[in-house]
Scaffold this motif. Structure first.
Motif, mmCIF file in Angstrom:
data_model
loop_
_atom_site.group_PDB
_atom_site.id
_atom_site.type_symbol
_atom_site.label_atom_id
_atom_site.label_comp_id
_atom_site.label_asym_id
_atom_site.label_seq_id
_atom_site.Cartn_x
_atom_site.Cartn_y
_atom_site.Cartn_z
ATOM 1 N N ASP A 115 12.778 54.524 47.292
ATOM 2 C CA ASP A 115 11.753 53.781 46.555
ATOM 3 C C ASP A 115 11.863 54.057 45.058
ATOM 4 O O ASP A 115 11.717 53.151 44.233
ATOM 5 C CB ASP A 115 10.354 54.146 47.080
ATOM 6 C CG ASP A 115 10.179 53.811 48.565
ATOM 7 O OD1 ASP A 115 11.154 53.352 49.195
ATOM 8 O OD2 ASP A 115 9.080 54.022 49.094
ATOM 9 N N ALA A 120 14.168 59.032 52.671
ATOM 10 C CA ALA A 120 13.287 58.582 53.768
ATOM 11 C C ALA A 120 11.874 59.144 53.649
ATOM 12 O O ALA A 120 11.102 59.092 54.607
ATOM 13 C CB ALA A 120 13.895 58.915 55.141
ATOM 14 N N ALA A 146 13.414 51.087 52.333
ATOM 15 C CA ALA A 146 14.309 51.101 53.497
ATOM 16 C C ALA A 146 13.768 50.179 54.588
ATOM 17 O O ALA A 146 14.518 49.383 55.178
ATOM 18 C CB ALA A 146 14.454 52.530 54.019
ATOM 19 N N ARG A 147 12.462 50.247 54.839
ATOM 20 C CA ARG A 147 11.875 49.412 55.897
ATOM 21 C C ARG A 147 11.988 47.927 55.533
ATOM 22 O O ARG A 147 12.314 47.087 56.366
ATOM 23 C CB ARG A 147 10.404 49.794 56.118
ATOM 24 C CG ARG A 147 10.241 51.150 56.783
ATOM 25 C CD ARG A 147 8.908 51.248 57.532
ATOM 26 N NE ARG A 147 7.770 50.953 56.689
ATOM 27 C CZ ARG A 147 7.060 51.852 56.021
ATOM 28 N NH1 ARG A 147 7.394 53.134 56.109
ATOM 29 N NH2 ARG A 147 6.030 51.506 55.286
ATOM 30 N N GLN A 149 18.050 56.485 57.052
ATOM 31 C CA GLN A 149 17.811 55.976 58.400
ATOM 32 C C GLN A 149 18.433 56.906 59.445
ATOM 33 O O GLN A 149 17.842 57.160 60.500
ATOM 34 C CB GLN A 149 18.352 54.547 58.551
ATOM 35 C CG GLN A 149 17.883 53.868 59.815
ATOM 36 C CD GLN A 149 16.351 53.940 59.977
ATOM 37 O OE1 GLN A 149 15.605 53.625 59.051
ATOM 38 N NE2 GLN A 149 15.873 54.395 61.144
ATOM 39 N N SER A 170 16.179 59.860 59.866
ATOM 40 C CA SER A 170 14.933 59.439 60.539
ATOM 41 C C SER A 170 15.185 59.279 62.036
ATOM 42 O O SER A 170 14.341 59.657 62.867
ATOM 43 C CB SER A 170 14.416 58.118 59.948
ATOM 44 O OG SER A 170 14.122 58.274 58.587
ATOM 45 N N GLN A 215 15.512 46.759 56.004
ATOM 46 C CA GLN A 215 15.907 46.630 57.401
ATOM 47 C C GLN A 215 15.257 45.405 58.039
ATOM 48 O O GLN A 215 15.896 44.680 58.783
ATOM 49 C CB GLN A 215 15.550 47.913 58.165
ATOM 50 C CG GLN A 215 16.591 48.991 57.910
ATOM 51 C CD GLN A 215 16.029 50.385 58.003
ATOM 52 O OE1 GLN A 215 14.867 50.563 58.340
ATOM 53 N NE2 GLN A 215 16.851 51.368 57.712
ATOM 54 N N SER A 216 13.998 45.144 57.699
ATOM 55 C CA SER A 216 13.354 43.983 58.342
ATOM 56 C C SER A 216 13.906 42.679 57.776
ATOM 57 O O SER A 216 13.857 41.644 58.437
ATOM 58 C CB SER A 216 11.833 44.064 58.231
ATOM 59 O OG SER A 216 11.455 44.037 56.886
ATOM 60 N N PRO A 247 9.591 56.977 62.324
ATOM 61 C CA PRO A 247 9.845 55.851 61.421
ATOM 62 C C PRO A 247 10.225 56.321 60.030
ATOM 63 O O PRO A 247 9.756 57.358 59.564
ATOM 64 C CB PRO A 247 8.489 55.116 61.379
ATOM 65 C CG PRO A 247 7.662 55.692 62.461
ATOM 66 C CD PRO A 247 8.223 57.022 62.837
ATOM 67 N N ASN A 248 11.077 55.538 59.409
ATOM 68 C CA ASN A 248 11.506 55.822 58.039
ATOM 69 C C ASN A 248 10.299 55.625 57.114
ATOM 70 O O ASN A 248 9.658 54.584 57.133
ATOM 71 C CB ASN A 248 12.627 54.831 57.692
ATOM 72 C CG ASN A 248 13.362 55.196 56.437
ATOM 73 O OD1 ASN A 248 12.768 55.686 55.487
ATOM 74 N ND2 ASN A 248 14.663 54.948 56.442
ATOM 75 N N SER A 250 10.343 55.430 53.877
ATOM 76 C CA SER A 250 10.645 54.683 52.644
ATOM 77 C C SER A 250 10.296 53.214 52.851
ATOM 78 O O SER A 250 10.800 52.561 53.773
ATOM 79 C CB SER A 250 12.134 54.801 52.306
ATOM 80 O OG SER A 250 12.513 53.716 51.472
ATOM 81 N N ARG A 251 9.444 52.694 51.993
ATOM 82 C CA ARG A 251 9.071 51.272 52.120
ATOM 83 C C ARG A 251 10.255 50.375 51.794
ATOM 84 O O ARG A 251 10.426 49.311 52.386
ATOM 85 C CB ARG A 251 7.897 50.983 51.197
ATOM 86 C CG ARG A 251 6.696 51.803 51.584
ATOM 87 C CD ARG A 251 5.565 51.579 50.658
ATOM 88 N NE ARG A 251 4.913 50.332 50.961
ATOM 89 C CZ ARG A 251 3.607 50.122 50.814
ATOM 90 N NH1 ARG A 251 2.850 51.079 50.350
ATOM 91 N NH2 ARG A 251 3.075 48.961 51.096
#
Ligand SMILES: CC(C)(COP(=O)([O-])OP(=O)([O-])OC[C@H]1O[C@@H](n2cnc3c(N)ncnc32)[C@H](O)[C@@H]1OP(=O)([O-])[O-])[C@@H](O)C(=O)NCCC(=O)NCCSC(=O)C[C@@](C)(O)CC(=O)[O-]
Length: 300
Positions: free
Chosen positions: A254, A235, A293-294, A278, A281, A297-298, A287-288, A290-291
């Motif tokens: 990443d 994270a 991870a984000r 996550q 975090s 999730q999105s 906010p996490n 890690s790009r």
């Protein structure tokens, strides 16, 4: 140079990632993080630090964390030890691998461990002897290899000097720390070229912080230079308490995504790693970082 088939990721989230946190984090949450990481397939985890609790309060409970984690066979659970006192506490906690840490800049050495570079190296000599006698493996860190928060530019020759001293006294691997994340790929390659005249490339590791968004590029540059061990933090947790403004280490998710894409094996499962990141975090209420991870999730 061709890329390696296998990379070892050294997960520093529970130590480097959490050491700077001001809010109390329960032992149960630290233990859960370590267990989540090993369940995701991480084979090397830096669990905590046996440093002065006055200097780094968040790491004060490291012995309790070691006592409560589930230690899986084949996984290395390591800790930082700045001196003999730290090593003895680590051994008492059943730790079988420690890391000592020095710096390539005098000012950072003073701020971080309250002594000069030469004093720190002298301090490690008796530590190495006791470690050897107890079968404890020792890894070595050099901080500020691509810039110092107090002195600015750092000469690669100064990094090579400290790396060589640590290697010659028995550290089996030297992790090169871009503590404040100012390095760029060209400087990273040049650094490795200089340091590898004293320490073989297969005994070097890269430890990149992502403050300037250069960490993945620097890891790729290091891969091209023949390195195949990298430190990272789930994270993207972290920041050094004695390097103001230093953001977290490069996020493990990443790095893993990039390595997976290059066909380089690590043994780590990305989905499980993202879940581990996550969870911590959420515990920290932030906010996490890690790009990957984000993005996952999105994307749902
Ligand atoms: C090195 C010291 C201890 C010197 O600190 P000092 O104050 O010079 O130590 P001292 O030997 O004079 O002892 C003073 C007090 O500290 C105690 N003490 C002494 N040693 C220990 C120990 N091991 N564990 C627990 N307590 C210890 C000792 O018992 C005594 O206690 P008192 O009598 O006052 O109650 C201190 O500066 C320190 O703990 N620094 C740690 C700083 C730190 O952890 N920084 C973060 C890790 S490095 C990092 O993050 C960078 C890295 C690795 O990730 C790579 C990168 O990105 O660059």
């Amino acid at each position: 140079m061709s890329l390696p088939k296998h990379v070892r990721l050294v997960e520093v989230g529970p130590r480097d990632g959490l050491q700077n946190e001001k809010q109390p984090i329960s032992t149960a949450d630290k233990v859960r993080l370590v267990n989540d990481l090993s369940a995701a397939g991480v084979q090397y985890i830096e669990v905590g630090s046996f440093v002065s609790p006055k200097w780094v309060p968040q790491m004060a409970g490291s012995a309790e964390v070691f006592a409560q984690i589930e230690q899986k066979p084949g996984v290395t659970y390591a800790a930082l030890a700045p001196n003999l006192q730290g090593l003895e506490a680590a051994i008492a906690a059943g730790v079988s691998e420690v890391a000592v840490f020095a710096a390539a800049s005098q000012a950072f050495s003073q701020r971080n461990i309250n002594c000069s570079i030469e004093q720190s190296l002298a301090r490690f000599v008796p530590l190495m002897e006791v470690a050897r006698a107890n079968g404890v493996q020792v890894r070595g860190y050099v901080s500020c290899v691509l810039g110092c928060p107090y002195e600015g530019e750092v000469d690669p020759a100064a990094v090579a000097h400290v790396a060589r001293e640590l290697f010659n006294m028995g550290c089996y691997e030297i992790s090169l720390g871009d503590t404040i994340g100012t390095g760029t790929p060209g400087k990273t390659r040049q650094l490795i070229e200089v340091v590898s005249r004293d320490v073989p490339r297969d005994k070097l590791a890269g430890h990149f912080h992502d403050t300037y968004g250069q960490a993945l590029a620097n890891i790729y540059a290091s891969l091209l230079e023949g390195l195949c061990v990298f430190d990272s933090s789930v994270a993207g947790l972290g920041g050094c308490p004695y390097a103001k403004g230093a953001s977290g280490n490069v996020a493990s998710e990443d790095v893993l995504y990039m390595l997976d894409g290059l066909g380089i094996n690590t043994g780590i499962d990305l989905t499980a790693l993202v879940a581990a990141g996550q969870r911590i975090s959420d515990v920290l209420g932030r906010p996490n970082a890690s790009r990957v991870a984000r993005a996952r999730q999105s994307a749902g």
